[in-house]
Design an enzyme around this catalytic site. Structure first.
Site, mmCIF file in Angstrom:
data_model
loop_
_atom_site.group_PDB
_atom_site.id
_atom_site.type_symbol
_atom_site.label_atom_id
_atom_site.label_comp_id
_atom_site.label_asym_id
_atom_site.label_seq_id
_atom_site.Cartn_x
_atom_site.Cartn_y
_atom_site.Cartn_z
ATOM 1 N N GLY A 52 16.659 -61.073 -25.692
ATOM 2 C CA GLY A 52 17.296 -60.007 -26.480
ATOM 3 C C GLY A 52 16.496 -58.715 -26.447
ATOM 4 O O GLY A 52 17.032 -57.625 -26.232
ATOM 5 N N ARG A 53 15.180 -58.826 -26.647
ATOM 6 C CA ARG A 53 14.347 -57.609 -26.719
ATOM 7 C C ARG A 53 14.044 -57.027 -25.343
ATOM 8 O O ARG A 53 13.333 -56.030 -25.228
ATOM 9 C CB ARG A 53 13.057 -57.905 -27.505
ATOM 10 C CG ARG A 53 12.271 -59.102 -26.985
ATOM 11 C CD ARG A 53 11.244 -59.586 -28.007
ATOM 12 N NE ARG A 53 10.560 -60.798 -27.571
ATOM 13 C CZ ARG A 53 10.978 -62.044 -27.776
ATOM 14 N NH1 ARG A 53 12.134 -62.245 -28.394
ATOM 15 N NH2 ARG A 53 10.277 -63.076 -27.384
ATOM 16 N N GLU A 100 7.600 -59.693 -31.574
ATOM 17 C CA GLU A 100 8.412 -60.910 -31.452
ATOM 18 C C GLU A 100 7.947 -61.686 -30.210
ATOM 19 O O GLU A 100 8.104 -62.900 -30.130
ATOM 20 C CB GLU A 100 9.911 -60.555 -31.351
ATOM 21 C CG GLU A 100 10.816 -61.702 -31.787
ATOM 22 C CD GLU A 100 12.290 -61.329 -31.888
ATOM 23 O OE1 GLU A 100 12.942 -61.154 -30.850
ATOM 24 O OE2 GLU A 100 12.811 -61.222 -33.022
ATOM 25 N N GLU A 105 24.291 -61.322 -39.211
ATOM 26 C CA GLU A 105 24.467 -59.900 -39.521
ATOM 27 C C GLU A 105 25.568 -59.297 -38.646
ATOM 28 O O GLU A 105 26.476 -58.611 -39.122
ATOM 29 C CB GLU A 105 23.165 -59.121 -39.265
ATOM 30 C CG GLU A 105 22.032 -59.424 -40.221
ATOM 31 C CD GLU A 105 21.191 -60.622 -39.792
ATOM 32 O OE1 GLU A 105 21.661 -61.426 -38.940
ATOM 33 O OE2 GLU A 105 20.077 -60.763 -40.319
ATOM 34 N N LYS A 132 23.801 -61.269 -28.098
ATOM 35 C CA LYS A 132 23.558 -62.204 -27.010
ATOM 36 C C LYS A 132 24.245 -63.546 -27.314
ATOM 37 O O LYS A 132 24.937 -64.108 -26.497
ATOM 38 C CB LYS A 132 22.039 -62.385 -26.837
ATOM 39 C CG LYS A 132 21.664 -63.345 -25.736
ATOM 40 C CD LYS A 132 20.167 -63.365 -25.495
ATOM 41 C CE LYS A 132 19.834 -64.528 -24.563
ATOM 42 N NZ LYS A 132 18.421 -64.673 -24.282
ATOM 43 N N LYS A 179 16.231 -67.688 -41.287
ATOM 44 C CA LYS A 179 17.689 -67.723 -41.105
ATOM 45 C C LYS A 179 18.269 -68.976 -41.766
ATOM 46 O O LYS A 179 19.279 -68.915 -42.464
ATOM 47 C CB LYS A 179 18.043 -67.758 -39.609
ATOM 48 C CG LYS A 179 17.794 -66.477 -38.854
ATOM 49 C CD LYS A 179 18.291 -66.638 -37.423
ATOM 50 C CE LYS A 179 17.811 -65.523 -36.513
ATOM 51 N NZ LYS A 179 18.092 -65.748 -35.110
ATOM 52 N N HIS A 237 0.168 -35.990 -40.768
ATOM 53 C CA HIS A 237 0.148 -35.632 -42.187
ATOM 54 C C HIS A 237 0.402 -36.848 -43.069
ATOM 55 O O HIS A 237 0.715 -36.696 -44.249
ATOM 56 C CB HIS A 237 1.187 -34.542 -42.467
ATOM 57 C CG HIS A 237 0.842 -33.255 -41.788
ATOM 58 N ND1 HIS A 237 0.043 -32.300 -42.379
ATOM 59 C CD2 HIS A 237 1.126 -32.792 -40.544
ATOM 60 C CE1 HIS A 237 -0.125 -31.286 -41.531
ATOM 61 N NE2 HIS A 237 0.525 -31.569 -40.409
HETATM 62 O O1 F6P Z 1 15.846 -62.003 -34.754
HETATM 63 C C1 F6P Z 1 15.971 -62.931 -33.748
HETATM 64 C C2 F6P Z 1 16.904 -62.525 -32.664
HETATM 65 O O2 F6P Z 1 17.246 -63.695 -32.013
HETATM 66 C C3 F6P Z 1 16.318 -61.506 -31.704
HETATM 67 O O3 F6P Z 1 15.474 -62.065 -30.762
HETATM 68 C C4 F6P Z 1 17.555 -60.932 -31.118
HETATM 69 O O4 F6P Z 1 17.302 -59.752 -30.429
HETATM 70 C C5 F6P Z 1 18.381 -60.749 -32.372
HETATM 71 O O5 F6P Z 1 18.089 -61.902 -33.138
HETATM 72 C C6 F6P Z 1 19.865 -60.595 -32.167
HETATM 73 O O6 F6P Z 1 20.411 -61.688 -31.526
HETATM 74 P P1 F6P Z 1 21.834 -61.625 -30.845
HETATM 75 O O7 F6P Z 1 21.800 -60.607 -29.770
HETATM 76 O O8 F6P Z 1 22.091 -63.007 -30.329
HETATM 77 O O9 F6P Z 1 22.840 -61.250 -31.909
#
Ligand code: F6P
Length: 564
Positions: free
Chosen positions: A288-289, A374, A222, A216, A529, A405
């Site tokens: 995002g979610r 979240e 990452e 987003k 972060k 199980h």
């Molecule tokens: O972990 C926090 C967060 O902002 C989530 O809400 C989001 O889905 C994820 O990181 C990834 O963010 P982006 O889509 O901006 O890479």
């Protein structure tokens, strides 16, 4: 300061007090599902609901007619209906980010263009413009018209993203696997741990690989690290195979043909070298979610085709419409959210299990963890004041019968109540017989057995009647009265899955509204972060190390002593 009215403190309302009195009275009379079922032959009928593809049985919950009435009254008292309308109409109910919350606009039909203008934007029109571009792109990849730099058809998509840019697509990809029809598979990379990327690109041919970068913000550590790694992997691979000569022009061409992006930040996408024609946008009003039904679902359209995605969106929309238009007392979506509040705030349940009796839904609990936790794992209300009750139960689960199980012991006989949702489908794409036994029926028999055991238990007398030694009887007793909801569907397909996701989105909204939460921000992920940026240099830099606390210093010392 936002102009959204301050949350109504649920705990100060007469409706909350009525629920507390009702709870106390149930406790003193003794809760017995067995007795409640015996006393009311209509109980199952009254607590069953049919909603498009899904059938809901709420009768094994610890609720009476009175509880349902009181919960619906609580919903009204906290302004649930008004907030629902506000959300669907684009009011900035995400107060801490001053944003509208319009994931429901992502699934409105194209004919609704012009009907939802928010902050000057014709939301539905924009949504369908992007959808049409995605469908055209996906069709060209699926048909082979879109070719890699050496003219080969794409066989694998590597989708890079994390959190909402990963969990939704992975979950849906796994859930709908039997419907993949273009010979294109998708691998999802999320973790910054280099092991994730290394394993996911293993055995892939860069010439037939398309990388989709999903973020987003297009700034997530990452995802951006993995995106650069993927770019290096792809370009080095193409060079090693003699597919490109490594000149700037050949590199630009390779990136153009093998990298596409999904983001709200199209400027950064272009800076990464991706052709804006191959970038698919969405908007700040999609959390995002809550974004698997936005452009974030691009990999799914490639794997399953545009029609599948249209069915998926229609499933969401059916549920949205129902949630929006059904009075609270008959609204199974609102009731499921309110019943969760009942368990969290009155029974003090700290967690909620989600148990899909369908192997294809094996990532559903993980997906729900981000959606629910979240969203509602918060201690501050949407106006900045502290919460007045417990919030945010822990969601967890595992596909049945594996969970049976592993951890069901705790659900059946542990000291804490764990409400659970069971999800199952009448049909399977893999009908199988073991001799005369239909294996799917054997599987579903387990789903029904578990919900029955949890509800009705086994008394000491029943245990004794089996000849159990007296001292061992208590260990074999099942108290029952452990609440479950059964969600049964015809077939797990795109439409049903859209409904299922929207169901939990709105359950989360209902709970968040009662608790006064802005369920659409996520400030709780920020500190870690920031600190990661500060700490990482300390692996090598003594000055950065000196600034750390004693425990972090000791852990870095261990690392320095052991890293080879
Ligand atoms: O972990 C926090 C967060 O902002 C989530 O809400 C989001 O889905 C994820 O990181 C990834 O963010 P982006 O889509 O901006 O890479």
């Amino acid at each position: 300061m936002s102009d959204v009215p301050a949350p109504i403190d649920a705990t100060k309302t007469p409706e909350w007090k009525a629920l507390q009195d009702h709870f106390d009275s149930l406790q003193s009379k003794g809760i017995s599902l067995k007795d409640w079922f015996a006393a009311d032959p209509q109980r199952v009928q009254k607590l069953s609901f049919d909603l498009s593809d899904l059938h809901f049985d709420l009768s094994k919950n610890l609720v009476t007619d009175e509880t349902v009435k009181l919960l619906a009254a609580l919903g009204k008292a906290v302004g649930l209906e008004e907030r629902r309308t506000a959300m669907f109409n684009g009011v900035h109910i995400n107060t801490t980010e001053d944003r509208a919350v319009l994931h429901t606009a992502l699934r409105r039909p194209a004919s609704d263009a012009g009907k939802l203008i928010v902050d000057g934007q014709d939301c539905v029109k924009d949504v369908h413009e992007v959808l049409d571009r995605m469908y055209a792109f996906a069709d060209s990849v699926r048909s082979g018209e879109w070719k890699g730099v050496t003219g080969k058809k794409i066989e694998t998509v590597v989708s890079i993203g994390i959190g909402g840019s990963d969990l939704g697509p992975v979950m849906v990809y796994e859930a709908l696997k039997p419907y993949a029809d273009a010979g294109i598979s998708v691998r999802y990379v999320s973790n910054i741990d280099p092991n994730d990327m290394a394993e996911k690109v293993k055995g892939l041919d860069p010439e037939t690989t398309l990388v989709v970068i999903v973020s987003k913000t297009f700034t997530t550590l990452e995802t951006m690290t993995n995106a650069r790694e993927a770019r290096t992997w792809l370009l080095e691979g193409l060079k090693a195979q003699g597919a490109i000569d490594g000149s700037d022009a050949s590199v630009a061409d390779a990136i153009k043909k093998h990298f596409v992006a999904v983001s709200t930040n199209l400027e950064l996408v272009e800076k990464f070298g991706i052709d804006p024609a191959n970038a698919f946008g969405f908007w700040s009003w999609v959390g995002g979610r809550y974004s698997v039904d936005a452009a974030v679902g691009l990999s799914l359209i490639i794997a399953f085709g545009p029609q599948m995605f249209k069915d998926f969106l229609a499933g969401f929309h059916d549920l949205d419409t129902y949630f929006c238009e059904t009075p609270l007392e008959q609204n199974v979506v609102a009731l499921m959210g309110l019943i969760n509040v009942w368990y969290v705030n009155f029974f003090k349940a700290a967690s909620h299990a989600v148990l899909p009796y369908n192997q294809y839904l094996h990532r559903f609990p993980a997906y729900l963890q981000q959606l629910t936790m979240e969203s509602n794992g918060k201690s501050t209300r949407w106006d900045g004041t502290p919460v007045t009750s417990d919030t945010g139960e822990i969601f967890w689960g595992e596909a049945g019968t594996n969970g049976q199980h592993a951890f069901y012991q705790l659900i059946h006989q542990g000291t804490r109540m764990i409400p659970a949702d069971f999800i199952a489908f009448a049909n399977t794409p893999n009908p199988t017989k073991d001799g005369d036994q239909d294996v799917h029926e054997l599987f579903l028999g387990n789903f029904l057995a578990q919900t029955k055991a949890l509800a009705f238990g086994k008394t000491a007398d029943e245990v004794r009647a089996e000849g159990t030694a007296e001292w061992m009887v208590p260990a074999r007793v099942f108290t029952g009265n452990r609440p479950t909801t059964s969600i049964f569907g015809d077939t797990l397909n795109a439409h049903a899955l859209g409904e299922l996701i929207a169901l939990y989105e709105h359950i989360t909204f209902v709970e968040g509204t009662v608790w006064g939460l802005d369920s659409y921000d996520q400030w709780g992920v920020e500190l870690g972060k920031q600190l990661a940026k500060q700490i990482t240099p300390a692996f090598h830099d003594d000055e950065a190390l000196a600034a750390q606390d004693a425990s972090t210093k000791a852990l870095i010392a261990y690392y320095r002593a052991h890293r080879r």
